[in-house]
Every structure is written in C-alpha cells, then in structure tokens.
Scaffold this active site. Structure first.
Site, mmCIF file in Angstrom:
data_model
loop_
_atom_site.group_PDB
_atom_site.id
_atom_site.type_symbol
_atom_site.label_atom_id
_atom_site.label_comp_id
_atom_site.label_asym_id
_atom_site.label_seq_id
_atom_site.Cartn_x
_atom_site.Cartn_y
_atom_site.Cartn_z
ATOM 1 N N ASP A 126 11.820 0.974 -5.868
ATOM 2 C CA ASP A 126 11.858 -0.462 -6.091
ATOM 3 C C ASP A 126 11.825 -1.145 -4.724
ATOM 4 O O ASP A 126 12.427 -0.632 -3.775
ATOM 5 C CB ASP A 126 13.181 -0.797 -6.818
ATOM 6 C CG ASP A 126 13.153 -2.116 -7.547
ATOM 7 O OD1 ASP A 126 12.125 -2.425 -8.165
ATOM 8 O OD2 ASP A 126 14.163 -2.839 -7.506
ATOM 9 N N TYR A 136 12.871 -3.606 -1.670
ATOM 10 C CA TYR A 136 14.129 -4.227 -1.265
ATOM 11 C C TYR A 136 14.183 -5.640 -1.852
ATOM 12 O O TYR A 136 13.189 -6.366 -1.854
ATOM 13 C CB TYR A 136 14.219 -4.302 0.257
ATOM 14 C CG TYR A 136 14.232 -2.961 0.955
ATOM 15 C CD1 TYR A 136 15.245 -2.031 0.726
ATOM 16 C CD2 TYR A 136 13.239 -2.633 1.876
ATOM 17 C CE1 TYR A 136 15.260 -0.806 1.386
ATOM 18 C CE2 TYR A 136 13.249 -1.403 2.541
ATOM 19 C CZ TYR A 136 14.255 -0.503 2.293
ATOM 20 O OH TYR A 136 14.268 0.705 2.950
ATOM 21 N N PHE A 153 10.365 1.978 1.688
ATOM 22 C CA PHE A 153 11.377 2.324 2.686
ATOM 23 C C PHE A 153 11.286 1.498 3.969
ATOM 24 O O PHE A 153 12.172 1.575 4.808
ATOM 25 C CB PHE A 153 11.346 3.828 3.033
ATOM 26 C CG PHE A 153 11.744 4.707 1.895
ATOM 27 C CD1 PHE A 153 13.090 4.923 1.581
ATOM 28 C CD2 PHE A 153 10.793 5.323 1.094
ATOM 29 C CE1 PHE A 153 13.461 5.721 0.510
ATOM 30 C CE2 PHE A 153 11.151 6.123 0.014
ATOM 31 C CZ PHE A 153 12.495 6.325 -0.269
ATOM 32 N N HIS A 212 17.259 12.493 -2.519
ATOM 33 C CA HIS A 212 16.954 11.134 -2.047
ATOM 34 C C HIS A 212 17.748 10.836 -0.782
ATOM 35 O O HIS A 212 18.896 11.282 -0.642
ATOM 36 C CB HIS A 212 17.300 10.116 -3.142
ATOM 37 C CG HIS A 212 16.668 8.779 -2.915
ATOM 38 N ND1 HIS A 212 17.221 7.822 -2.075
ATOM 39 C CD2 HIS A 212 15.531 8.227 -3.408
ATOM 40 C CE1 HIS A 212 16.448 6.757 -2.069
ATOM 41 N NE2 HIS A 212 15.411 6.977 -2.863
#
Length: 226
Positions: A67, A69, A80, A189
C-alpha cells in the site's frame, strides 16, 4: 479516469492482454472519483511513476510492496520509497540494514529509490493509491487485479526477471510466476512489526544479482546514492 491511457505505451501493450476491460474501467472510475473528492496519495502525476521509470524491457527485478504511504509528502509512486528530505520510514530503514549486511552498502539518510527504478527495479505496490491518513483505504477496489496483471505480463517475458517477494502478502504472488526462466526470492517483510523474522540475513540483494548474472543480464548497483 482511463487508467490504460495514463500508462507508458510499452506497458499498456504488455498489460492489455491480462486486464479485464470492465474491471479496469470500474477501477478508473473509482480512482478518478477519489482524486476528485479526497486528498489521495501519490499525486496523480506520480500514479504510474514505477512504470514510467522502468520499461518492460528494462525490468530486471520486481519488488512488491502492499500500500502507498498515507502520510503527507511520502508516497511518490515507488514502493518503499520516499522523496529526498522525507524521513526514511521504518521498513526502509530495515531494508538499508539488510543491504549493509549483505553487500556492505552503508545506510543513507535519503529514502528516494529512484536510482533503483532507473536501473530496472520495478518498485510496485499491489495497491497504487490511498486516501490521506487512511491506510489500506483503497484495498479491494480493483488495484490488485491491475498489478497482478503486471506480474503476469513480466512472467510472459523471456528475459529473466527476479521477483523479490517480502512478507506473506507478496509471497502469495509467487503463484503467478510460472515461467522457469524467472527467479523468485522470498523472505519475511522488513516492517518492524515483523521483527525482522526471515528478512534479516536473507541476503536477497546478492542473491538477485547472482540470478541476473547467471542469466547474462546486468546486475543492479544497490547503493541508493548511485
């Protein structure tokens, strides 16, 4: 909002066989309404930044996020990644720690991964938009099928792509990678919520470069400052 028309031409051609026209039209209507009525990230001009910076032919590695930020000034269309001057988010700090342990690349204060994208790292989120301050607010609205089509399109290519799948959600997408020419590298993760389990020590950056070199493809300079 006609989403395929916003894609770079090469990606539009690659994705079209894997997209359902009715579903894509419905997704475009939803996204257009959200941009019109709410504060949505990333800015619309950055919606397809990952595709703009990395053509299908150039793509050598895919890193799949989940998703965008949802804080102000953070999302700019690359998973990222945040723009220069924005504090490096916790997950990316852990990525930098693993990168230092794996390849000796010292962490940087910049979270901008545009340099990776320009080398052929497709920094793709499964969901490409989010309402400000509302994590996962656009989950389940059709983006997942759109980005799954991207993975299927890359799977259909005959030059090796390395799929770096971090965390349980991303690892499910390994099912779409059926072409034996490609390489899937799975790990935990990097989120601090995961505590680094199966992420720290996975050495996925050197493993990705080895897989590329074995296939005769150029490797990635993983230093974000490059």
């Amino acid at each position: 909002m006609k989403l395929p028309e916003l894609l770079p031409t090469a990606w539009r051609a690659e994705l079209t066989p894997f997209l359902d026209p009715a579903a894509t039209e419905a997704l475009g209507a939803f996204v257009g309404e959200q941009y019109a009525q709410h504060n949505v990230y990333p800015p619309v001009e950055d919606l397809f930044a990952a595709y703009r910076l990395c053509t299908p032919e150039q793509t050598r590695v895919l890193i799949l996020g989940q998703d965008p930020y949802h804080g102000p000034g953070q999302a700019h269309g690359l998973s990222f990644s945040v723009r220069d001057g924005v504090r490096v988010p916790p997950s990316l700090r852990n990525v930098y720690k693993e990168l230092a342990a794996d390849l000796g690349v010292p962490p940087t204060t910049s979270g901008d991964l545009t340099g990776w994208a320009k080398q052929g790292v497709l920094l793709l989120n499964a969901v490409l938009t989010v309402r400000a301050g509302a994590a996962a607010s656009h989950k389940g609205k059709g983006w997942e099928e759109f980005t799954d089509a991207t993975i299927r399109a890359l799977n259909a290519r005959q030059e090796r792509v390395v799929f770096l799948l971090w965390g349980a959600y991303a690892r499910k997408k390994a099912a779409f990678v059926t072409n034996p020419v490609h390489t899937v590298i799975e790990s935990g993760h990097p989120s601090p919520m995961n505590g680094g389990r199966d992420f720290f020590g996975a050495r996925m950056f050197s493993a990705a470069n080895k897989a590329l070199a074995d296939a005769g493809r150029p490797t990635i300079d993983w230093d974000p400052r490059s």
